[in-house]
Design a protein around this motif. Structure first.
Motif, PDB file in Angstrom:
ATOM      1  N   GLU A  91       0.798  -1.238   0.000  1.00  0.00           N
ATOM      2  CA  GLU A  91       0.000   0.000   0.000  1.00  0.00           C
ATOM      3  C   GLU A  91       0.826   1.281   0.000  1.00  0.00           C
ATOM      4  O   GLU A  91       0.458   2.266  -0.623  1.00  0.00           O
ATOM      5  CB  GLU A  91      -0.914   0.032   1.232  1.00  0.00           C
ATOM      6  CG  GLU A  91      -2.032  -0.968   1.201  1.00  0.00           C
ATOM      7  CD  GLU A  91      -3.073  -0.686   0.130  1.00  0.00           C
ATOM      8  OE1 GLU A  91      -3.266   0.497  -0.205  1.00  0.00           O
ATOM      9  OE2 GLU A  91      -3.665  -1.647  -0.376  1.00  0.00           O
ATOM     10  N   ASP A  92       1.904   1.291   0.760  1.00  0.00           N
ATOM     11  CA  ASP A  92       2.635   2.548   0.971  1.00  0.00           C
ATOM     12  C   ASP A  92       3.744   2.775  -0.035  1.00  0.00           C
ATOM     13  O   ASP A  92       4.464   3.767   0.052  1.00  0.00           O
ATOM     14  CB  ASP A  92       3.227   2.577   2.387  1.00  0.00           C
ATOM     15  CG  ASP A  92       2.134   2.463   3.435  1.00  0.00           C
ATOM     16  OD1 ASP A  92       1.014   2.934   3.168  1.00  0.00           O
ATOM     17  OD2 ASP A  92       2.384   1.885   4.502  1.00  0.00           O
ATOM     18  N   PHE A  93       3.908   1.859  -0.951  1.00  0.00           N
ATOM     19  CA  PHE A  93       4.986   1.979  -1.928  1.00  0.00           C
ATOM     20  C   PHE A  93       4.430   2.407  -3.279  1.00  0.00           C
ATOM     21  O   PHE A  93       3.297   2.068  -3.620  1.00  0.00           O
ATOM     22  CB  PHE A  93       5.702   0.634  -2.104  1.00  0.00           C
ATOM     23  CG  PHE A  93       6.494   0.185  -0.911  1.00  0.00           C
ATOM     24  CD1 PHE A  93       6.688   1.005   0.193  1.00  0.00           C
ATOM     25  CD2 PHE A  93       7.056  -1.082  -0.895  1.00  0.00           C
ATOM     26  CE1 PHE A  93       7.428   0.583   1.285  1.00  0.00           C
ATOM     27  CE2 PHE A  93       7.794  -1.530   0.191  1.00  0.00           C
ATOM     28  CZ  PHE A  93       7.979  -0.697   1.280  1.00  0.00           C
ATOM     29  N   THR A  94       5.229   3.128  -4.040  1.00  0.00           N
ATOM     30  CA  THR A  94       4.810   3.465  -5.401  1.00  0.00           C
ATOM     31  C   THR A  94       4.795   2.189  -6.238  1.00  0.00           C
ATOM     32  O   THR A  94       5.284   1.131  -5.812  1.00  0.00           O
ATOM     33  CB  THR A  94       5.792   4.446  -6.064  1.00  0.00           C
ATOM     34  OG1 THR A  94       7.055   3.789  -6.184  1.00  0.00           O
ATOM     35  CG2 THR A  94       5.942   5.730  -5.260  1.00  0.00           C
ATOM     36  N   ASN A  98       6.846  -1.062  -5.522  1.00  0.00           N
ATOM     37  CA  ASN A  98       6.182  -2.358  -5.383  1.00  0.00           C
ATOM     38  C   ASN A  98       6.922  -3.425  -6.173  1.00  0.00           C
ATOM     39  O   ASN A  98       7.235  -4.501  -5.651  1.00  0.00           O
ATOM     40  CB  ASN A  98       4.741  -2.272  -5.928  1.00  0.00           C
ATOM     41  CG  ASN A  98       3.699  -2.127  -4.847  1.00  0.00           C
ATOM     42  OD1 ASN A  98       3.175  -3.114  -4.343  1.00  0.00           O
ATOM     43  ND2 ASN A  98       3.415  -0.893  -4.480  1.00  0.00           N
ATOM     44  N   THR A 132       1.030   5.671  -5.804  1.00  0.00           N
ATOM     45  CA  THR A 132       0.862   4.613  -4.807  1.00  0.00           C
ATOM     46  C   THR A 132      -0.544   4.023  -4.951  1.00  0.00           C
ATOM     47  O   THR A 132      -1.455   4.701  -5.446  1.00  0.00           O
ATOM     48  CB  THR A 132       1.010   5.157  -3.370  1.00  0.00           C
ATOM     49  OG1 THR A 132       0.075   6.222  -3.203  1.00  0.00           O
ATOM     50  CG2 THR A 132       2.408   5.659  -3.098  1.00  0.00           C
TER      51      THR A 132
END
Ligand SMILES: Nc1ncnc2c1ncn2[C@@H]1O[C@H](COP(=O)(O)OP(=O)(O)O)[C@@H](O)[C@H]1O
Ligand SMILES: [Mg+2]
Length: 215
Positions: A91-94, A98, A132
């Motif tokens: 979720e928190d990564f671009t 990812n 994201t």
């Protein structure tokens, strides 16, 4: 290339699957169908080793090798990759992060090459690489989840409702990608309700009903 034999399993004491057996040929796209709660996701989880068969005769073979309940790292090493129905992106990564994270098990340079290859196969991901999942539609997230699978160059991809929330345009992109990979000999087991999305691609169909193979 894949053989599922006599799988009886479930969660805790709750039995979900009863004596499920089927086989998958190399390069086929097998559709796993059946109503809600019939056990489709449970079958994929068992192939991937996340659930253990309850009885000794419950086994999974991949390229003649017994892979029953192997750890995930070993599955990926063998070329078996799973796209879960839920929680299938970081979720928190671009988008780019990812893919790099999924490829993190490979040496750095190889990881970067693998991500570039995914961008080549799915240019739509390349165009979103700085975004994201929080800022992406359900369908865009599904494409990213598929990218997280492709990064491993799977021989066998287990996809749980990959088209959920994917719009018509991206569904075509998705399908095109599956068709290209199938031509290269990649094998798929796909859970999908909207079978028309995979028209002309699916070979065998395995239908489940209340945890048993109906046909
Ligand atoms: N983590 C879980 N814990 C307990 N029961 C579960 C769990 N996941 C699924 N089930 C139950 O197993 C049955 C089959 O679920 P599932 O394999 O997800 O079906 P499908 O994917 O065909 O909709 C359902 O009755 C469901 O409630
Ligand atoms: Mg399911």
């Amino acid at each position: 290339m894949l053989k599922v034999e006599h799988i009886t399993t479930g969660y805790g004491k709750k039995q979900v699957l009863t004596d499920v057996s089927f086989s998958v040929d190399k390069g086929d796209v097998v559709l796993l169908s059946g109503g809600n709660g019939s056990g489709k996701s449970t079958v994929l989880k068992t192939i991937y080793g996340l659930l253990k068969p309850w009885a000794a005769d419950g086994k999974v073979f991949f390229e003649e090798r017994n892979i029953t309940a192997l750890p995930v790292s070993e599955m990926i090493r063998l070329g078996i990759v799973y796209m879960p129905q839920k929680k299938n992106v970081f979720e928190d990564f671009t988008v780019e992060e990812n893919l790099l994270t999924s490829a993190g098990i490979y040496p750095k340079k190889e990881a970067e090459e693998r991500v570039q290859k995914v961008f080549y196969m799915l240019p739509v991901l390349k165009n979103m690489r700085k975004r994201t999942p929080f800022n992406m539609s359900g369908g865009e997230r599904q494409l990213l989840a598929f990218g997280n699978v492709l990064v491993h160059s799977p021989k066998l991809a287990l996809l749980d409702e990959p088209f959920a929330g994917v719009d018509a345009g991206n569904s075509e992109v998705f399908k095109g990608c599956i068709v290209d990979l199938k031509k290269e000999g990649v094998t798929f087991v796909v859970v999908e309700h909207k079978r028309q999305l995979l028209e002309g691609v699916v070979g065998r169909e395995v239908e489940l009903e209340l945890g048993e193979v109906k046909r």
